[in-house]
Structures are given as structure tokens and as C-alpha cells.
Enzyme design. Structure first.
Site, mmCIF file in Angstrom:
data_model
loop_
_atom_site.group_PDB
_atom_site.id
_atom_site.type_symbol
_atom_site.label_atom_id
_atom_site.label_comp_id
_atom_site.label_asym_id
_atom_site.label_seq_id
_atom_site.Cartn_x
_atom_site.Cartn_y
_atom_site.Cartn_z
ATOM 1 N N GLU A 49 0.687 7.508 7.489
ATOM 2 C CA GLU A 49 1.754 6.942 6.668
ATOM 3 C C GLU A 49 1.956 7.757 5.408
ATOM 4 O O GLU A 49 1.028 8.379 4.902
ATOM 5 C CB GLU A 49 1.372 5.530 6.222
ATOM 6 C CG GLU A 49 1.140 4.575 7.351
ATOM 7 C CD GLU A 49 0.663 3.212 6.866
ATOM 8 O OE1 GLU A 49 0.418 2.355 7.710
ATOM 9 O OE2 GLU A 49 0.530 3.018 5.646
ATOM 10 N N CYS A 100 -1.469 0.426 1.359
ATOM 11 C CA CYS A 100 -1.995 1.502 2.184
ATOM 12 C C CYS A 100 -2.520 1.008 3.528
ATOM 13 O O CYS A 100 -3.302 0.071 3.599
ATOM 14 C CB CYS A 100 -3.053 2.165 1.330
ATOM 15 S SG CYS A 100 -4.466 2.781 2.108
#
Ligand code: SF4
Length: 348
Positions: A93, A338
């Protein structure tokens, strides 16, 4: 697979020379992959190169970019989170955080993470592998292309512990600085701290980059060892007092102040006694504290502190003479913490 991304202008000139081309062909590749307006993600798009040169590069396994797009989430405040796939099928990501004047890219340095911080979605899955410099840089290309803006600032606060991938981290910083033309002073490397690696980071930066001008941000998240170990189990190998000592050495070695990240967790580390304890730890030291309003995730027990506690904590630190600021969460409405996007993709 050989990546063109991450190569300097000299290295790309050498690639061209190796194929019997003039050196300027290497400079053309350089301009087409790093120049924001022209940025290309595959060799066929670099139309300025002779067709047979492009064919040979592809036949020999060269690529501009190794990652592929999987998914994007756009928050109301403009924060964009991308899920990307690596050549070997792993998922990573990155996040683009826009303001009027800046576009900050939050980059991953590893697939997963071995540090197992209890507040973090990525930490739940362990480490799959470290990323190559080209895969780190590719995240910038994707964000610029998707957001149609030039990235101006970089934070290594995505998936992974950057200091466990120090060589590729520094190779990527070289390219971010020289090729993407982003000043080292606009780059932040965030770590939960790994024994001996803070000193090594300074030493290797001087070796690889010739200097060390980026900001080191240490995720402290606690004012004493016992609390820190409940939040970050790996902290038992590295005592807070040793982290502070090594941070002071980093300041002496580089002349750069250190930032300490402090995630405000309700009832865990957000009382005024913690603010006083933290002040005692950091007093007289060239540093800065960033208080962070936690992006709560479903699977963990921690809750975010109230805004009131946060403000009281900030005032107490200021009153104690500690430089402090408050970092607001961005993109909270779309899995911005996250590791969350990757986890959701796996659960689908
Ligand atoms: S917070 Fe950072 S270091 Fe800790 S587990 Fe998550 S990705 Fe790893």
C-alpha cells in the site's frame, strides 16, 4: 526482471551504450521516466526510442515499472490510498496526502512487517519480504499518475520497518533526491527503532548519499519502558534510554534534530504524568514530539484518546519546554491506517 526505475542518468546512459545505442538514448529514458509531465510506466510508451531498441530491452526483461494497480480508495479530504501488486503477487500500500501546496507520499518499505506493533494492522501479518528500491520508487509513480500532481514530500511510514531494509531504503532516497528532484529535507524516515540501526543509518547515509539530511522520526509511543513493551513487543530488545542515547548520537553525527512520534492511546499513555515523564526523557535534547490522533482499527484493543486529553497533553509538553505539534489524521473514513486496505483486500 530488470528495472529501469531507480537508475541514475549515468547508469541509463550505460544501458543504452550496452545495446550499441548513443548515450543520449539513456538520457531520453531518464527524462521519460522521471520527468513528472512525461512520466511513463512502460517501455512501449517511450516512443522516442527506436522500436528495435525498445524490443531488445523488453526481450531482455527490462521494465520501467514492476508494480501493478489493484485498487484505490479516495477519502473526502482528498487522501488517496493505493493497493498495488508486486511482480511475485504480493500486495503493498501507499498513500497520497494532498494539501494546497504539497502532495506527501507515504511509502511502504516492506511487504508486511516483523515488528508486531499492537496498534497496527500490518504488524498482525508478519514479514513477507523487503521491497527493492525500484518497488519503493514505483509507488511514487503510481501516486503521481493517479493524483495527477507531483509528489513534493516523502514519508516512510507505510508498511514495514525501513531500518530493516536499509540498503534499498537509502538507494531509493538517492533516487528520490537526485532523479525525482525532491530535497532530502522533505523526506522522513520513520522507525520503531531497531538496536544498532540508528547509528548505522547515519553511517550508511554518509557512505551512500554523501550526507544525511532527511528527518529521522522515531515511533516512541510511550514515556517508559514498561508501557512501550505493551504497545511494541519488539521494544524489549531496545531500552528507551538506549534509544534516546542513540538518537542524541544521530543528532551529533548529522546535525539534524530527531522527531519522536507519540500515538495517543486512551488510558495507556495519555495522562499528564506520562507527559511529565516524556519531558524528563527528552529535556535538553534537539528534538521534536509529534502527537498523533490514532486511526482506530477493529481488530485491536486500543482506543484513540479524547481530543481534550490530547490538548492537555500537548499543553503540558509545551509548558515543560518540549517542542511539540499535533498531527491530524487524514483520510480516516477510508481505511487509511497502515495495512488496512491490504487486509480488507485479503478478506474479500
Ligand atoms: S507500525 Fe510500522 S513498524 Fe510497527 S508493525 Fe506496523 S508497519 Fe511495522
Amino acid at each position: 526482471m530488470k528495472s529501469l526505475l531507480g537508475n541514475s542518468i549515468k547508469e541509463l546512459e550505460n544501458v543504452a551504450l550496452d545495446y550499441g545505442q548513443a548515450a543520449f538514448r539513456g538520457r531520453q529514458i531518464y527524462n521519460w521516466i522521471y520527468n513528472y509531465r512525461n512520466k511513463k510506466k512502460n517501455i512501449d510508451q517511450i516512443e522516442v526510442l527506436p522500436l528495435d531498441f525498445r524490443k531488445k530491452l523488453k526481450k531482455d526483461g527490462f521494465k520501467v515499472s514492476e508494480l501493478t494497480f489493484q485498487q484505490k480508495n479516495l477519502a473526502k479530504d482528498g487522501t488517496m490510498k493505493l493497493l498495488l501488486s508486486t511482480g511475485d503477487g504480493e500486495k503493498i500500500e501507499c498513500v497520497g496526502i494532498p494539501t494546497e501546496k504539497r502532495l506527501t507520499a507515504c511509502l511502504s518499505s516492506q511487504v508486511g512487517c516483523p515488528m508486531d506493533c499492537k496498534f497496527c494492522a500490518t504488524g498482525k501479518e508478519g514479514l513477507r519480504r523487503s521491497l527493492k528500491a525500484s518497488e519503493i520508487l514505483d509507488q511514487i509513480l503510481f501516486l503521481e499518475n493517479e493524483m495527477n500532481r507531483k509528489v513534493t514530500n516523502i514519508v516512510f511510514m507505510g508498511m514495514g520497518e525501513p531500518l530493516l531494509n536499509i540498503d534499498e531504503l537509502l538507494l531509493s532516497i538517492r533516487s528520490i533526491n537526485e532523479d525525482f528532484q525532491i530535497s532530502q529535507r522533505k523526506i522522513t524516515v520513520s522507525t520503531v527503532a531497531v538496536p544498532k540501526m540508528i547509528n548505522k543509518l547515519a553511517e550508511k547515509s554518509f557512505q551512500i548519499l554523501g550526507n544525511c539530511q532527511f528527518t529521522l522520526a522515531i515511533s516512541l509511543h510511550a514515556s517508559n519502558q514498561k508501557t512501550r513493551e505493551t504497545i511494541i513487543p519488539s521494544a524489549k530488545n531496545y531500552k528507551i534510554k538506549n534509544i534516546i542515547q542513540d538518537s542524541k548520537q544521530f543528532v551529533r553525527d548529522t546535525g539534524r534534530r530527531v522527531s519522536f512520534e507519540y500515538l495517543m492511546l486512551s488510558g495507556v499513555n495519555d495522562k499528564l504524568k506520562h507527559a511529565d515523564e516524556l519531558s524528563n526523557l527528552l529535556r535538553g535534547f534537539q528534538c521534536h514530539v509529534n502527537l498523533i490522533h490514532y486511526n482506530q482499527i477493529d481488530e485491536v484493543e486500543f482506543k484513540r484518546s479524547s481530543l481534550e486529553n490530547l490538548q492537555l497533553f500537548q499543553s503540558r509538553l509545551s509548558h515543560n519546554g518540549i517542542a511539540v505539534s499535533l498531527r491530524k489524521s487524514r483520510g480516516i473514513d477510508k481505511n487509511a491506517a497502515c495495512g488496512q486496505l491490504r487486509q480488507n483486500a485479503k478478506n474479500q
